[in-house]
Scaffold this active site. Structure first.
Site, short mmCIF file in Angstrom:
data_model
loop_
_atom_site.label_atom_id
_atom_site.label_comp_id
_atom_site.label_asym_id
_atom_site.label_seq_id
_atom_site.Cartn_x
_atom_site.Cartn_y
_atom_site.Cartn_z
N SER A 145 -31.44 110.52 7.38
CA SER A 145 -32.74 109.91 7.58
C SER A 145 -33.65 110.22 6.39
O SER A 145 -33.28 109.95 5.24
CB SER A 145 -33.33 110.41 8.91
OG SER A 145 -34.52 109.74 9.23
N ARG A 219 -45.65 110.27 18.43
CA ARG A 219 -44.28 110.57 18.82
C ARG A 219 -43.67 109.43 19.64
O ARG A 219 -42.50 109.08 19.45
CB ARG A 219 -44.24 111.87 19.63
CG ARG A 219 -42.83 112.32 20.00
CD ARG A 219 -41.96 112.51 18.78
NE ARG A 219 -40.66 113.10 19.12
CZ ARG A 219 -39.69 113.30 18.24
NH1 ARG A 219 -39.87 112.96 16.97
NH2 ARG A 219 -38.55 113.83 18.60
N ASP A 317 -29.96 100.06 13.98
CA ASP A 317 -31.07 100.82 13.39
C ASP A 317 -32.12 99.86 12.84
O ASP A 317 -31.87 99.11 11.91
CB ASP A 317 -30.52 101.71 12.26
CG ASP A 317 -31.53 102.73 11.75
OD1 ASP A 317 -32.74 102.55 12.00
OD2 ASP A 317 -31.10 103.70 11.10
N HIS A 350 -31.47 104.31 15.30
CA HIS A 350 -31.57 105.29 14.22
C HIS A 350 -31.14 106.69 14.67
O HIS A 350 -30.62 107.47 13.88
CB HIS A 350 -33.00 105.33 13.69
CG HIS A 350 -33.17 106.27 12.54
ND1 HIS A 350 -32.54 106.08 11.33
CD2 HIS A 350 -33.88 107.43 12.41
CE1 HIS A 350 -32.87 107.07 10.51
NE2 HIS A 350 -33.67 107.90 11.15
N ASP A 351 -31.37 107.02 15.93
CA ASP A 351 -31.02 108.35 16.43
C ASP A 351 -29.53 108.55 16.66
O ASP A 351 -29.11 109.63 17.08
CB ASP A 351 -31.74 108.61 17.77
CG ASP A 351 -32.98 109.48 17.59
OD1 ASP A 351 -33.28 109.87 16.45
OD2 ASP A 351 -33.64 109.77 18.60
#
Length: 374
Positions: A145, A219, A317, A350-351
């Site tokens: 990342s 967040r 992603d 993305h995670d």
């Protein structure tokens, strides 16, 4: 529980890319495994925006790390074979000098007087750690990342210091969508009255003068972009909370996905310094490898000289799209490296590199095993 962190004092003054310098700064790092006599089995991991240097457990600190299932004896990043280093980014409050640190010139926290931070500064600080350990060339540099962008900077700024590279879900420059999301995250923090131009109570107890709401919104925005719509649909559909779980106020939380985001946010809010978040977020926006290639991403990447690389991306992603992983692979190949490109279909977006451990382990472990054999 012990602390396996070690601290490297950085050269003082430590010059920053965008001007200014830090005095008496340091970075936190952890190591696993043993450096061999030839000093050629070192592997450096650069992290995303918020993780600490504690990538996996060890004797001094048995707590699980942020990549616990990926690294350790016999795992994909095999600490029985490699001497593994993980550095906490300069600017992060997980042990390294950051905006919450004390400025030796004033005796007060830096806050917004901290110099503008670039990922090149993060890369140079990490390189200082490697050099301090007597390692002339890394066997492999892994960047995840934001850490993948820092890794590209590392290889550009320190030619010949890396033999092989694993690029994980990253980008050679931030795209407008990613910049837009991070801009909104920063705005949420800055608009919280308790942020107070960066002068909140850094060690505020619950309820103190601290931008909880801004950090919570930031967040939640992040979590939404770290995962994919496919996963949200599969996990939550339109399931509503039980009546007793709902908020008794107009427009309060009603759906399970809202409750999930709230839980994620609450676990994060007091565990990362808001100003550090702002600085590292902006550093991610600023990074652009085209700066090194007369405005061309490809030309910038072609300045990186390594022997081989693996570039991993995931089709779901939206923050660092697969097309950007393809750019990195093409550029490194054009520079003369043997490149393996891995496109995964993990639904986690993305995670995925933190969640779809089986597929990422297979790719990363396979590459490192071949590298060892070579």
């Amino acid at each position: 529980m012990g602390d396996a962190r070690r601290y490297l004092p950085l050269p003082s003054p430590f010059a920053m890319k965008r001007g200014g310098a830090l005095h008496g700064a340091h970075v936190a790092y952890e190591t696993w495994g043993t450096l061999n006599a030839a000093r050629d089995n070192a592997l450096l991991v650069l992290t995303g925006l918020s993780p600490s240097a504690h990538m996996t457990s060890c004797e001094e600190d048995p707590a699980p790390g942020w990549w616990q299932e990926m690294a350790g004896p016999g795992k994909a990043i095999d600490t029985a074979r490699w001497f593994v280093i993980c550095v906490n980014s300069l600017g992060s409050d997980k042990g390294s000098t950051c905006p919450a640190s004390i400025d030796p010139a004033t005796g007060e926290p830096y806050r917004l007087s901290f110099p503008e931070l670039a990922l090149e500064d993060v890369a140079n600080a990490a390189h200082a750690v490697v050099a301090s350990l007597g390692i002339g060339q890394l066997a492999c540099l892994i960047g995840c990342s934001m850490g993948g962008m820092s890794a590209l900077a590392y290889m550009l700024l320190h030619p010949g210091s890396v033999r092989a590279h694993i690029s994980v879900d990253t980008a050679p420059q931030a795209q407008p969508f990613a910049i837009a999301i991070r801009s909104l995250q920063r705005e949420a923090i800055r608009l919280d009255p308790h942020w107070n131009e960066g002068r909140y109570d850094i060690h505020a107890e619950e309820g103190g003068s601290y931008p909880d709401i801004g950090m919570s919104i930031a967040r939640k925005l992040g979590v939404i972009t770290y995962r994919s719509a496919m996963e949200w649909n599969g996990r939550f559909a339109r399931i509503r909370l039980d009546p007793e779980q709902r908020e008794d106020e107009p427009f309060g939380r009603e759906f399970q996905v809202e409750s999930y985001l709230e839980g994620h946010a609450q676990r994060f809010v007091r565990h990362f310094d808001p100003n550090s978040y702002l600085y590292l977020s902006r550093a991610s926006d600023w990074f652009d490898i085209a700066e090194y290639g007369h405005g061309s991403v490809l030309e910038g990447l072609k300045r990186i000289r390594i022997e081989e690389a693996m570039v991993i991306g995931v089709s779901t992603d939206i923050l660092f799209p697969l097309q950007q992983q393809e750019q990195i692979a093409e550029g490194l190949e054009a520079a003369g490296a043997r490149v393996e490109f891995v496109a995964l279909d993990s639904p986690q977006g993305h995670d995925a590199f933190l969640v779809d451990i089986d597929n990422y382990s297979r790719a990363i472990g396979g590459f490192l095993n071949r590298l060892t054999a070579g």
